[in-house]
Design an enzyme around this catalytic site. Structure first.
Site: not given
Ligand code: 6PG
Length: 502
Positions: A36, A133-134, A212-213
């Site tokens: 880091n 994702s997750g 997701e949105y």
């Molecule tokens: C995931 C989410 C992660 C994040 C989004 C949120 O799959 O783990 O999608 O990538 O929560 O980027 O996106 P916003 O900030 O645009 O809602």
């Protein structure tokens, strides 16, 4: 201090996602070096996690980091997408040997990934853009992983990616339970698979986020309708979402919504937490990218775009507060059965969700032609079954739909989804019209319904639209009684103009 045993893999960027992914990798017996920019953060991370089966190796410079890795080196970058990723890559490149592999686990724009892969290939290096994702929990105990890039590089990364990914039962699509919640997991199918070349993995992750949105906004509309039409309180709605989570809507986002609605405000226990949260939603851009890309490719994804616009209009808080004093709604109240309306909202959510996923998968279908990928939609649905934010029982149904027909043109045409919409559309239409009659905004529910009605229309009013184009701009038109691809122009009369007085 430098490690004697070379590490299996390295990770740059120790924000929460990076820390959690590193611990997940180490817990699976892989030795991992971490770096880091702020050395104190690395020191703290190593000190806080003395016992990991694979071992964590803290490094204080990029040179030490690179030197600590087994060759060909594998390095994950988990920094904010964009300039920071390029800066880390630029720092690493002079220190690397041919065939080393850089893995970008951020939410990168897929075209950036295509560019980076090409540039690095030109330098003899290999690049993987992997969707991860997750959220924090997923990174720690099993994310859904969507890798794209050079296939040989993927094969080298595969054992690690498969080990750390979420696992699901292949027949049911359900997560494999661990010895304690989330951990450790053994058996089951890992929620990762090779997606395709260069930017394919990040593209699919972007579509995941667009979906997701959509899911999030649809849940918000269900909540707004229950509150606006039935006057239900947050805790009661929490109970309804918990019930929904036992049925066809069973999903991570429904589950957390139930938890959120039941949560009390820590500052005032008499209040529901959700009632004290300001109604302005943020966004980091992946939903916007999905919608922009839909417009660029000419693929209808209106429900996903509406979900993005819903966040945009939510952000205009001051304007809305001012407008609320001036602009009046219909003032009509719902007076029917509560139980019937709750069921109708459930059905509207389910049907809208099917349309939104249909749009996401149609985007991927077009993108693969645009970018020369060979996407396996069944496999992508499988990867989405566990670990990621959109994980849901529903994904098993999509997996089955693509198993029935890998060439499926639109999810709505699959017999299972077709049947659902057929049964539930009456309720869906009722909810959309009630929302309009009573003045409750339901942009994704209504846009999904319009999408459904448009998609099932053998004839749309675009005949008139094309005639308009031909009228004012000689843009030509095709005829219903002539073969497709033959264009005509009508010699339109001069538009009638107001006569000037002599
Ligand atoms: C995931 C989410 C992660 C994040 C989004 C949120 O799959 O783990 O999608 O990538 O929560 O980027 O996106 P916003 O900030 O645009 O809602």
């Amino acid at each position: 201090m430098m490690a004697k045993t070379p590490s299996d893999i390295g990770l740059v960027g120790l924000a929460v996602m990076g820390q959690n992914l590193a611990l997940n990798i180490a817990d699976h017996g892989f030795r991992i070096s971490v770096y880091n920019r702020t050395v104190e953060k690395t020191d703290r991370f190593i000190a806080e996690n003395p016992q990991t089966p694979g071992g964590l190796v803290g490094t204080k410079s990029l040179a030490d980091f690179v030197a600590s890795l087994a060759k060909p080196r594998k390095m994950i970058i988990l920094v904010p997408a964009g300039k920071a990723t390029d800066a880390v890559i630029d720092g690493l490149v002079p220190l690397l040997d041919p065939n080393d592999i850089i893995i970008d686990g951020g939410n990168a724009l897929w075209t950036d990934t295509i560019r980076r892969e090409k540039e690095l290939r030109g330098k003899g290096l290999r690049f993987i853009g992997s969707g991860v994702s997750g959220g924090e929990e997923g990174a720690r105990f099993g994310p859904s992983l969507m890798p794209g890039g050079e296939f040989g590089a993927w094969q080298e990364l595969k054992p690690i990616w498969e080990a750390i990914a979420a696992k699901v039962d292949d027949k049911t699509g359900r997560p494999i339970p661990g010895a304690k919640p989330g951990w450790p997991v053994s058996g089951g199918v890992p929620c990762t698979a090779y997606i395709g070349e260069n930017g394919a993995g990040h593209y699919v992750k972007m579509i995941h986020n667009g979906i997701e949105y959509g899911d999030m906004q649809m849940i918000c509309e269900a909540y707004a309708l229950m509150s606006g039409l039935l006057g239900l309180k947050a805790a009661e709605m929490g109970g309804i979402f918990s019930e929904w989570n036992q049925g066809s809507l069973d999903s991570f986002l429904i589950e957390i919504t139930a938890d959120i609605l039941k949560q009390r405000d820590p500052n005032n226990k008499r209040k529901a937490f959700v009632d004290v949260v300001l109604d302005t939603a943020g966004q980091k851009g992946t939903g916007k990218w999905t919608s922009t890309n839909a417009l660029d490719m000419g693929v209808p994804a209106p429900t996903i775009a509406e979900a993005v616009f819903a966040r945009c209009i939510s952000a205009l808080k001051d304007e809305r507060v001012a407008a609320a004093k001036i602009l009046k709604g219909p003032g009509k109240k719902y007076r029917g059965s509560k139980q019937a309306l709750v069921q109708a909202i459930h059905d509207a959510l389910y049907c809208s969700k099917i349309c939104s996923y249909a749009q996401g998968f149609q985007l991927m279908r077009t993108a693969q032609q645009e970018y020369g990928w060979k996407l396996n939609f069944g496999e992508i649905a499988q990867i989405f079954r566990g670990g990621c934010i959109i994980r849901a029982a529903f994904l098993q149904k999509i997996t089955e739909a693509y198993a029935r027909n890998p060439q499926l043109a639109n999810l709505l045409l699959d017999p299972f989804f077709n049947r659902i919409v057929k049964q539930a559309q009456e309720n869906w239409r009722k909810v959309v019209s009630l929302a309009a009659e009573c003045g409750v905004p339901a942009p994704t529910f209504s846009s999904a319904l319009s999408y459904y009605d448009s998609y099932r229309s053998a004839r749309l009013p675009a005949n008139l639209l094309q005639a308009q184009r031909d009228y004012f701009g000689a843009h030509t038109y095709e005829r219903t009684d002539q073969p497709r691809g033959k264009f005509f122009h009508l010699d339109w009369p001069e538009p009638t103009r107001p006569q000037l007085e002599a």
